[in-house]
Design a protein around this motif. Structure first.
Motif, PDB file in Angstrom:
ATOM      1  N   VAL A 158      -7.304  -1.792  12.694  1.00  0.00           N
ATOM      2  CA  VAL A 158      -7.899  -0.480  12.961  1.00  0.00           C
ATOM      3  C   VAL A 158      -6.799   0.559  13.184  1.00  0.00           C
ATOM      4  N   SER A 159      -5.799   0.202  13.995  1.00  0.00           N
ATOM      5  CA  SER A 159      -4.700   1.142  14.242  1.00  0.00           C
ATOM      6  C   SER A 159      -3.846   1.336  12.999  1.00  0.00           C
ATOM      7  N   TYR A 160      -3.628   0.261  12.229  1.00  0.00           N
ATOM      8  CA  TYR A 160      -2.873   0.382  10.990  1.00  0.00           C
ATOM      9  C   TYR A 160      -3.599   1.271   9.979  1.00  0.00           C
ATOM     10  N   SER A 161      -4.923   1.151   9.915  1.00  0.00           N
ATOM     11  CA  SER A 161      -5.691   1.960   8.962  1.00  0.00           C
ATOM     12  C   SER A 161      -5.592   3.438   9.309  1.00  0.00           C
ATOM     13  N   ALA A 162      -5.538   3.745  10.607  1.00  0.00           N
ATOM     14  CA  ALA A 162      -5.363   5.139  11.022  1.00  0.00           C
ATOM     15  C   ALA A 162      -3.983   5.635  10.613  1.00  0.00           C
ATOM     16  N   MET A 163      -2.978   4.754  10.729  1.00  0.00           N
ATOM     17  CA  MET A 163      -1.620   5.102  10.311  1.00  0.00           C
ATOM     18  C   MET A 163      -1.565   5.333   8.803  1.00  0.00           C
ATOM     19  N   ALA A 164      -2.329   4.540   8.058  1.00  0.00           N
ATOM     20  CA  ALA A 164      -2.354   4.686   6.603  1.00  0.00           C
ATOM     21  C   ALA A 164      -2.882   6.060   6.198  1.00  0.00           C
ATOM     22  N   GLY A 165      -3.735   6.633   7.031  1.00  0.00           N
ATOM     23  CA  GLY A 165      -4.266   7.955   6.742  1.00  0.00           C
ATOM     24  C   GLY A 165      -3.201   9.029   6.696  1.00  0.00           C
ATOM     25  N   ALA A 166      -2.090   8.792   7.390  1.00  0.00           N
ATOM     26  CA  ALA A 166      -1.006   9.782   7.411  1.00  0.00           C
ATOM     27  C   ALA A 166      -0.326   9.917   6.062  1.00  0.00           C
ATOM     28  N   VAL A 167      -0.478   8.912   5.209  1.00  0.00           N
ATOM     29  CA  VAL A 167       0.151   8.958   3.882  1.00  0.00           C
ATOM     30  C   VAL A 167      -0.904   8.835   2.775  1.00  0.00           C
ATOM     31  N   GLY A 168      -2.075   9.399   3.040  1.00  0.00           N
ATOM     32  CA  GLY A 168      -3.103   9.476   2.005  1.00  0.00           C
ATOM     33  C   GLY A 168      -3.966   8.247   1.870  1.00  0.00           C
ATOM     34  N   GLY A 169      -4.056   7.444   2.927  1.00  0.00           N
ATOM     35  CA  GLY A 169      -4.833   6.216   2.853  1.00  0.00           C
ATOM     36  C   GLY A 169      -6.320   6.402   3.051  1.00  0.00           C
ATOM     37  N   GLY A 170      -6.747   7.594   3.430  1.00  0.00           N
ATOM     38  CA  GLY A 170      -8.162   7.823   3.660  1.00  0.00           C
ATOM     39  C   GLY A 170      -8.586   7.357   5.040  1.00  0.00           C
ATOM     40  N   GLY A 171      -9.880   7.470   5.331  1.00  0.00           N
ATOM     41  CA  GLY A 171     -10.398   7.005   6.609  1.00  0.00           C
ATOM     42  C   GLY A 171     -10.189   8.006   7.737  1.00  0.00           C
ATOM     43  N   LEU A 172     -10.353   7.530   8.961  1.00  0.00           N
ATOM     44  CA  LEU A 172     -10.276   8.399  10.134  1.00  0.00           C
ATOM     45  C   LEU A 172      -8.888   8.975  10.348  1.00  0.00           C
TER      46      LEU A 172
END
Length: 217
Positions: free
Chosen positions: A158-172
């Protein structure tokens, strides 16, 4: 808050659940067997292969030592090869999965360490094969610890997915950066954080419930 923003928040939440769900399932499918291999191929174990164990250990440690944000960038060519793009939710699933597999493996190995050696010796004395020992002794006895490890993995994803959003990963994470941070909208940031906290609490509660049920069996 406008209806369009509420719709964006809902879609971002679903995207995050999608990323975490798919990457968690694939990581469990590959990480659990890897963790079992790390345990049973140790010197003195039922399938002792010191050389193989050493190679698996090195690969696993390398996977765990790379910071997630660096891993995302480093494997962009591989991500493009797999899903055809380096941005978006599907693209984020690739590094999320790769980051989670060694994490799961070490947690599973740790859970298997808690199994009493006496149980393994008893099974061997009755003529059980290595496969039977793994499926009838090791995995059932370590079930609670493995579920705990998988819960920790999902919460980390969950925390990694939020981090992925910083580089265009989508999500929250992407929503918080684009509509909260970049547009100086603290309300969106707070809502994003609140949803992530609720998500983590939900996964943790579900994991705790499953561990209790597993321990009672």
């Amino acid at each position: 808050m406008s209806g369009a923003m509420l719709e964006l928040i809902l879609m971002a939440t679903l995207d995050t659940l999608y990323m975490v769900g798919i990457s968690g399932l694939v990581a469990a499918a590959l990480g659990v067997p890897l963790g079992v291999l790390l345990y049973v191929t140790r010197p003195g174990q039922i399938l002792a292969r010191p050389a193989l164990n050493g190679i698996l250990g090195i690969v696993t440690n390398i996977g765990r030592s790379i910071p997630f944000i660096i891993l995302m960038v480093a494997i962009i060519p591989f991500t493009r090869l797999v899903v055809g793009s380096s941005i978006g939710t599907n693209a984020a699933i690739v590094p999320l999965t790769i980051a989670a597999i060694p994490f799961v493996a070490r947690l599973v190995e740790g859970a298997l360490n808690e199994v009493s050696p006496g149980l393994i010796e008893a099974a061997q004395s009755m003529g059980a094969t290595p496969y039977q020992i793994i499926t009838k002794v090791l995995l059932p006895e370590a079930r609670g610890g493995i579920i705990t490890g998988l819960t920790i993995t999902v919460v980390t994803l969950v925390s990694y997915s939020a981090m992925a959003g910083a580089v265009g990963g989508g999500g929250l994470g992407d929503l918080g950066i684009r509509y909260g941070y970049n547009r100086f909208n603290p309300v969106v940031m707070l809502i994003t954080v609140a949803i992530l906290v609720v998500m983590v609490q939900g996964f943790q509660s579900l994991g705790d419930t499953l561990v209790r049920k597993a321990d009672h069996k």
